[in-house]
Write a protein that holds these residues in place. Structure first.
Motif, PDB file in Angstrom:
ATOM      1  N   LEU A   1      30.054  33.702  32.129  1.00 28.31           N
ATOM      2  CA  LEU A   1      29.956  34.889  31.277  1.00 28.31           C
ATOM      3  C   LEU A   1      29.676  34.520  29.824  1.00 28.31           C
ATOM      4  O   LEU A   1      28.998  35.251  29.102  1.00 28.31           O
ATOM      5  N   ARG A   2      30.233  33.360  29.369  1.00 26.03           N
ATOM      6  CA  ARG A   2      29.905  32.916  28.004  1.00 26.03           C
ATOM      7  C   ARG A   2      28.425  32.578  27.890  1.00 26.03           C
ATOM      8  O   ARG A   2      27.803  32.837  26.865  1.00 26.03           O
ATOM      9  N   ALA A   3      27.877  31.991  28.939  1.00 28.95           N
ATOM     10  CA  ALA A   3      26.460  31.601  28.913  1.00 28.95           C
ATOM     11  C   ALA A   3      25.532  32.787  29.169  1.00 28.95           C
ATOM     12  O   ALA A   3      24.362  32.755  28.778  1.00 28.95           O
ATOM     13  N   HIS A   4      26.061  33.825  29.830  1.00 27.52           N
ATOM     14  CA  HIS A   4      25.227  34.989  30.186  1.00 27.52           C
ATOM     15  C   HIS A   4      25.943  36.289  29.794  1.00 27.52           C
ATOM     16  O   HIS A   4      26.442  37.025  30.661  1.00 27.52           O
ATOM     17  N   PRO A   5      26.023  36.587  28.503  1.00 26.53           N
ATOM     18  CA  PRO A   5      26.698  37.825  28.084  1.00 26.53           C
ATOM     19  C   PRO A   5      25.953  39.090  28.510  1.00 26.53           C
ATOM     20  O   PRO A   5      26.501  40.182  28.390  1.00 26.53           O
ATOM     21  N   GLU A   6      24.730  38.909  29.069  1.00 25.63           N
ATOM     22  CA  GLU A   6      23.968  40.071  29.527  1.00 25.63           C
ATOM     23  C   GLU A   6      24.411  40.558  30.902  1.00 25.63           C
ATOM     24  O   GLU A   6      23.867  41.554  31.424  1.00 25.63           O
ATOM     25  N   VAL A   7      25.387  39.889  31.531  1.00 25.73           N
ATOM     26  CA  VAL A   7      25.860  40.301  32.859  1.00 25.73           C
ATOM     27  C   VAL A   7      26.317  41.745  32.808  1.00 25.73           C
ATOM     28  O   VAL A   7      27.133  42.132  31.962  1.00 25.73           O
ATOM     29  N   ALA A   8      25.774  42.549  33.746  1.00 28.28           N
ATOM     30  CA  ALA A   8      26.090  43.975  33.760  1.00 28.28           C
ATOM     31  C   ALA A   8      27.156  44.317  34.787  1.00 28.28           C
ATOM     32  O   ALA A   8      27.877  45.307  34.623  1.00 28.28           O
TER      33      ALA A   8
ATOM     34  N   MET B   1      42.577  30.445  38.011  1.00 28.11           N
ATOM     35  CA  MET B   1      42.688  31.721  37.292  1.00 28.11           C
ATOM     36  C   MET B   1      42.348  32.842  38.260  1.00 28.11           C
ATOM     37  O   MET B   1      41.262  32.868  38.840  1.00 28.11           O
ATOM     38  N   ASP B   2      43.313  33.791  38.459  1.00 25.09           N
ATOM     39  CA  ASP B   2      43.057  34.854  39.425  1.00 25.09           C
ATOM     40  C   ASP B   2      42.192  35.950  38.800  1.00 25.09           C
ATOM     41  O   ASP B   2      41.844  35.933  37.615  1.00 25.09           O
ATOM     42  N   GLY B   3      41.873  36.958  39.619  1.00 30.40           N
ATOM     43  CA  GLY B   3      40.968  38.020  39.179  1.00 30.40           C
ATOM     44  C   GLY B   3      41.534  38.910  38.084  1.00 30.40           C
ATOM     45  O   GLY B   3      40.802  39.386  37.207  1.00 30.40           O
ATOM     46  N   LEU B   4      42.884  39.152  38.121  1.00 27.36           N
ATOM     47  CA  LEU B   4      43.478  40.012  37.100  1.00 27.36           C
ATOM     48  C   LEU B   4      43.422  39.357  35.723  1.00 27.36           C
ATOM     49  O   LEU B   4      43.104  39.998  34.721  1.00 27.36           O
ATOM     50  N   GLU B   5      43.730  38.047  35.669  1.00 30.79           N
ATOM     51  CA  GLU B   5      43.666  37.349  34.387  1.00 30.79           C
ATOM     52  C   GLU B   5      42.227  37.293  33.874  1.00 30.79           C
ATOM     53  O   GLU B   5      41.966  37.454  32.678  1.00 30.79           O
ATOM     54  N   LEU B   6      41.282  37.086  34.786  1.00 31.83           N
ATOM     55  CA  LEU B   6      39.869  37.081  34.398  1.00 31.83           C
ATOM     56  C   LEU B   6      39.454  38.452  33.856  1.00 31.83           C
ATOM     57  O   LEU B   6      38.717  38.550  32.861  1.00 31.83           O
ATOM     58  N   LEU B   7      39.949  39.501  34.524  1.00 28.09           N
ATOM     59  CA  LEU B   7      39.600  40.853  34.098  1.00 28.09           C
ATOM     60  C   LEU B   7      40.135  41.131  32.696  1.00 28.09           C
ATOM     61  O   LEU B   7      39.431  41.718  31.845  1.00 28.09           O
ATOM     62  N   ARG B   8      41.400  40.716  32.441  1.00 30.85           N
ATOM     63  CA  ARG B   8      41.966  40.918  31.108  1.00 30.85           C
ATOM     64  C   ARG B   8      41.107  40.236  30.042  1.00 30.85           C
ATOM     65  O   ARG B   8      40.811  40.795  28.984  1.00 30.85           O
TER      66      ARG B   8
ATOM     67  N   ALA C   1      35.945  39.927  26.183  1.00 31.40           N
ATOM     68  CA  ALA C   1      34.836  39.008  25.923  1.00 31.40           C
ATOM     69  C   ALA C   1      33.478  39.633  26.239  1.00 31.40           C
ATOM     70  O   ALA C   1      32.497  39.382  25.525  1.00 31.40           O
ATOM     71  N   VAL C   2      33.383  40.407  27.316  1.00 34.01           N
ATOM     72  CA  VAL C   2      32.114  41.049  27.700  1.00 34.01           C
ATOM     73  C   VAL C   2      32.395  42.540  27.940  1.00 34.01           C
ATOM     74  O   VAL C   2      32.425  43.004  29.091  1.00 34.01           O
ATOM     75  N   PRO C   3      32.630  43.304  26.889  1.00 40.62           N
ATOM     76  CA  PRO C   3      33.072  44.693  27.055  1.00 40.62           C
ATOM     77  C   PRO C   3      32.043  45.600  27.716  1.00 40.62           C
ATOM     78  O   PRO C   3      32.411  46.655  28.233  1.00 40.62           O
TER      79      PRO C   3
END
Length: 570
Positions: A48-55, A66-73, A78-80
């Motif tokens: 996501l840092r390398a591709h902030p254009e991810v939709a 790192m689980d999905g909830l921590e990633l989501l937080r 980081a990519v609102p």
């Protein structure tokens, strides 16, 4: 409907390669490209840092490191702009609900069916497009609002300048007359209005006057009233003799009808011709409200319309009525804005006020407006009051009078239009004000006073003949008194009331009752160019604004407007 300029970029996060492969292929079939992969939350952060254009991000919840909830937080910060869908097995159903609370768009069961994934992904992408479109429309609306605000500001300035031009069409001072005094009050409902009046001396015997009211409000009515003034002919071009009022209205009506054929544009008017040799008054009215003729001890007479409004038909006919004026009679002309509801009670109240010989035009306007319904739209208002006795005449074309000045009456004053008079004694210089002191005379007064004070001589301001001071004069007097070396003599109760109303304690402290009689006085002209007059008006209002919070609020718009005008002219 896909509003994105390119296919959306997606990311699949799962520690099971088979699940990643299945989800990736499904997303590619749904139009996502490219579809990126990550085995856990740490790897997903790097992607996501390398591709902030991810939709779109589809992530499992149960993953190592790192689980999905921590990633989501982390990802919501980081990519609102990314939209999140979580994959959940039965054992992590509560965690899926927690993910929804954290901002995930939807959740799917682990190893989702193609149909289920298709619905969720399409809904997520459509929501993203709707949000993007809403943002685009919001930005476009903001731009349009700014454009409208800029246009509105230009129009406001144009209307303010148009108001200045329109006021220039109004008479500045009454013509000289013996045995009569005339008061006029003009108030436009907006920046510009459709009311117009004038008082003109025609030869040695006659005094002509008129009052017109164009239909509607704003620029259209103002231009129609200007057309009326341009086409009005008061005297026979060949002989120079005053024309009868009925002929004047008939001629201007034909001219207006020839000049325009637009439906709904018309104006009402009343025209009078006063013969001072025999005190007779001839009136003609084109659809105008009744003219009131008050005589002490008798019922007020109403002179109603003698013909239709102007601009309706070129062949309209107009009659006229002749009145005989006796000493003390009063004639009142007004536009319909004076009677906001047009009720019989308002007309009766106006007659009651008119029969009081001490009531001024401002007082009539104040009493009638006090009876208007709250929140009623303000119409243009003009009053023309003719008193059949000697006294001071004045025209008030827009300066709002403080309450303390509402009861001004006709009092004798020197002939001519002079307001400021100058004289000297062995001990002091004198400046005297006579009649109504308005801004147009203030610059010359201020310069003369500064010359006296700079020369080290004391200055006496004689206000015994001053009927009224506008705010420019009041601020200027305060400035001079604050400078030192100035005393005031003969301050009338009305002017003293203005000092009190505007918290002018320093000026009140400079009033003296023991000043001896002054010297012979000589009139000063108005003087001053436009730039110096505007500067004087601004400085005077700034001086008043500094005296109290009430003054600051009352004159705030005036000061801001004057400052803006001066900055724009540099």
């Amino acid at each position: 409907m896909n509003l994105d300029p390119a296919p959306p970029v997606a990311l699949v996060v799962d520690d099971e390669p088979v699940t990643r492969l299945m989800v990736r292929r499904a997303l590619e079939n749904l139009g996502c490209s490219p579809v990126l992969e990550a085995a856990d939350g740490i790897a997903a952060q790097q992607v996501l840092r390398a591709h902030p254009e991810v939709a779109l991000v589809l992530t499992d919840i149960m993953m190592p490191r790192m689980d999905g909830l921590e990633l989501l937080r982390w990802g919501r910060q980081a990519v609102p702009d990314a939209t999140w869908i979580v994959l959940s097995g039965l054992e992590t159903f509560d965690s899926a609900l927690a993910a929804i609370r954290l901002g995930a768009f939807d959740f799917l069961p682990k190893s989702p069916q193609t149909e289920e994934m298709g619905v969720a992904v399409r809904n997520a992408l459509e929501r993203r497009q709707l949000l993007a479109e809403r943002e685009r429309l919001h930005l476009a609306l903001q731009r349009k609002v700014r454009e409208l605000e800029e246009t509105s500001e230009v129009l406001r300035r144009d209307l303010e300048r148009a108001e200045v031009i329109q006021r220039a069409l109004l008479p500045r001072s009454p013509p000289p007359m013996e045995g009569y005094c005339i008061h006029a009050v003009y108030r436009p409902g907006q920046h510009v209005g459709g009311d117009l009046y004038d008082v003109v001396r025609l030869g040695e015997r006659h005094l002509a006057f008129y009052l017109a009211d164009a239909t509607g409000h704003g620029v259209t009515s103002a231009m129609l009233s200007v057309l009326f003034k341009q086409r009005l002919v008061l005297a026979d071009p060949a002989t120079g003799l005053a024309l009868p009022p009925a002929e004047v209205l008939a001629a201007v009506n034909r001219s207006i009808c020839e000049a325009h054929a637009a439906p709904g544009l018309f104006l009402t008017a009343v025209f009078g011709l006063l013969d001072t040799s025999d005190s007779s008054l001839t009136l003609a009215s084109a659809g105008h409200p009744p003219v009131l003729h008050a005589r002490e001890g008798q019922e007020t007479r109403m002179v109603r319309r003698t013909g239709p409004a102007l601009g309706l038909a070129p062949d309209s006919q107009f009659g006229q009525e002749r009145l005989q004026l006796l000493a003390g009679d009063r004639i009142l002309l007004y536009t319909d804005g004076l009677l906001p509801s047009g009720s019989q009670r308002e007309l009766e109240l106006l007659q009651e006020v008119l029969v009081n010989p001490l009531s001024s035009a401002q007082e009539m306007m104040a009493q009638l407006h006090a009876s208007a319904p709250a929140g009623a739209d303000r119409d243009d208002v003009t009053i023309l009051l003719i008193d059949a006795h000697a006294g001071a005449s004045w025209f008030d074309n827009g300066a709002e009078l403080p309450a303390a000045a509402a009861a001004t009456t006709c009092t004798p004053r020197p002939e001519g239009d002079e307001v400021v008079f100058y004289g000297e004694t062995d001990h002091a210089a004198w400046l005297a004000l006579r009649g109504r002191a308005t801004w147009m005379h203030c610059d010359a007064f201020h310069e003369t006073a500064l010359t006296v004070l700079d020369g080290g001589r004391p200055l006496v301001l004689d206000l015994s003949g001053c009927e009224y001071m506008d705010s420019t004069w009041l601020g200027t007097v305060h400035e001079l008194v604050a400078r030192g070396g100035v005393v005031l003599a003969g301050v009338t109760p009305i002017v003293h009331g203005l000092f009190e109303e505007l918290s002018m304690q320093q000026v009140q402290a400079a009033i003296r009752d023991d000043i001896p009689a002054g010297p012979t006085l000589y009139a000063l002209g108005a003087g001053g160019d436009l730039a110096s007059v505007q500067k004087r008006i601004l400085q005077a209002h700034e001086a008043l604004s500094a005296l109290s919070e009430r003054n600051r609020e009352e004159f705030r718009e005036v000061v801001e407007s004057l400052r803006s005008e001066q900055e724009g002219s540099r």
